[in-house]
Design a protein around this motif. Structure first.
Motif, PDB file in Angstrom:
ATOM      1  N   GLU A 111       4.271  -2.072   1.230  1.00  0.00           N
ATOM      2  CA  GLU A 111       5.295  -2.225   0.192  1.00  0.00           C
ATOM      3  C   GLU A 111       5.842  -0.871  -0.235  1.00  0.00           C
ATOM      4  O   GLU A 111       7.063  -0.688  -0.394  1.00  0.00           O
ATOM      5  N   LEU A 112       4.960   0.104  -0.410  1.00  0.00           N
ATOM      6  CA  LEU A 112       5.373   1.457  -0.780  1.00  0.00           C
ATOM      7  C   LEU A 112       6.230   2.092   0.311  1.00  0.00           C
ATOM      8  O   LEU A 112       7.317   2.619   0.044  1.00  0.00           O
ATOM      9  N   VAL A 158      -7.213   0.442  -1.449  1.00  0.00           N
ATOM     10  CA  VAL A 158      -5.893   0.375  -0.827  1.00  0.00           C
ATOM     11  C   VAL A 158      -5.917  -0.671   0.279  1.00  0.00           C
ATOM     12  O   VAL A 158      -6.827  -0.707   1.097  1.00  0.00           O
ATOM     13  N   THR A 159      -4.899  -1.514   0.298  1.00  0.00           N
ATOM     14  CA  THR A 159      -4.770  -2.499   1.368  1.00  0.00           C
ATOM     15  C   THR A 159      -3.511  -2.199   2.176  1.00  0.00           C
ATOM     16  O   THR A 159      -2.610  -1.494   1.710  1.00  0.00           O
ATOM     17  N   ILE A 184      -0.668   3.026  -6.564  1.00  0.00           N
ATOM     18  CA  ILE A 184      -1.438   2.071  -5.770  1.00  0.00           C
ATOM     19  C   ILE A 184      -2.877   2.136  -6.268  1.00  0.00           C
ATOM     20  O   ILE A 184      -3.495   3.209  -6.280  1.00  0.00           O
ATOM     21  N   LYS A 214      -0.370  -3.364   0.249  1.00  0.00           N
ATOM     22  CA  LYS A 214       0.089  -2.477  -0.827  1.00  0.00           C
ATOM     23  C   LYS A 214       0.811  -1.255  -0.253  1.00  0.00           C
ATOM     24  O   LYS A 214       1.855  -0.835  -0.749  1.00  0.00           O
ATOM     25  N   ARG A 274       5.507   5.464  -7.510  1.00  0.00           N
ATOM     26  CA  ARG A 274       4.695   4.250  -7.417  1.00  0.00           C
ATOM     27  C   ARG A 274       3.222   4.585  -7.665  1.00  0.00           C
ATOM     28  O   ARG A 274       2.786   5.718  -7.445  1.00  0.00           O
TER      29      ARG A 274
END
Length: 269
Positions: free
Chosen positions: A127-128, A120-121, A116, A124, A114
């Motif tokens: 989800e990873l 970075v939030t 990002i 996010k 993945r």
């Protein structure tokens, strides 16, 4: 799909980032995700690619479920580090955290799990981590982490031929080499089968998954040795032969169950 929520397993993450504030910020968000999911997380922070490689001490397999890499670091960049990791470990998940979208198109070269984009939030990152966690049961069953020469080493189960008692220690014989650990043979056997709907550590007691299929991998062939059933090519009443031609003794009391396991395993393949 299996996930790691509430299982007691630890999600091990490495984050290589040369900006301390950014590293701590992401680490805190990972721990926040773990608290909300009731999932234990260990996060190791590395300030450079060189520090990561030094600490890994030329490891061929990396004892992490996920390695997060900043791309734009001083010295060796994150992409070059990913190439170094991939040269020996084809399975560990790599994810890039970057402000440079140009590298996204090179991700296929190192099979990035993945990307990002910065900033970075929490969303996010969630989800990873949710995606890693959803695959965690399968990944955890692929390797075992043991202490070898004072350092944690990730040993791929598919590389193991057999394990045997070695005095007060246990030696793990792999296609790629041998490793001796201080753990008892009983404990090593239990750890090797821990991801596979384990049998009792004391012996070859059959166990089955919810479909009724036996899913164990390592079986004792005699009192002091256990074989990876996937590496067995032939079984007789006195000897079993492994891939590569090596033969191990089979005790009278272990033969029937070992033979049943061999037949079951090959019927599934």
């Amino acid at each position: 799909m299996h996930n790691m929520e509430g299982t007691g397993r630890i999600l091990r993450i490495a984050y290589c980032e040369d900006e301390t504030a950014q590293a701590e910020y992401v680490s805190d968000m990972i721990k926040n995700w773990g608290e909300r999911r009731n999932a234990a997380c260990d996060v190791d922070l590395y300030g450079s690619a060189e520090e990561f490689l030094f600490e890994m001490d030329e490891a061929e397999l990396f004892a992490y479920d996920l390695i997060l890499l900043d791309i734009s670091m001083q010295g060796m960049n994150g992409f070059s580090l990913a190439e170094r990791i991939r040269s020996t470990d084809k399975k560990v998940r790599l994810a890039f955290i970057t402000a440079d979208a140009d590298f996204v198109f090179r991700g296929y070269e190192v099979e990035a799990f993945r990307y990002i984009m910065k900033p970075v939030t929490q969303g996010k990152l969630d989800e990873l981590l949710n995606s890693v966690s959803a695959q965690g049961g399968m990944a955890m069953a692929e390797y075992v982490i043991l202490e070898v020469s004072g350092q944690s080493r990730k040993i791929d189960k598919s590389d193991i031929l057999y394990v045997e008692v070695d005095g007060h220690y246990t030696t793990i014989h792999c296609e790629s080499g041998e490793f001796t650990v201080k753990d008892s043979f009983k404990d090593v056997l239990a750890m090797l089968n821990a991801g596979d709907n384990t049998r009792g550590a004391d012996g070859n007691t059959d166990s089955a998954d919810k479909t009724g299929s036996n899913v164990n991998i390592f079986y004792r062939c005699h009192r002091s040795a256990a074989v990876n059933i996937d590496k067995v090519t032939r079984i007789g009443r006195e000897l079993c032969r492994l891939k590569g031609g090596q033969e191990l003794a089979v005790s009278r009391g272990m033969y029937e169950e070992l033979n049943r396991a061999f037949i079951r395993h090959n019927m599934k393949h």
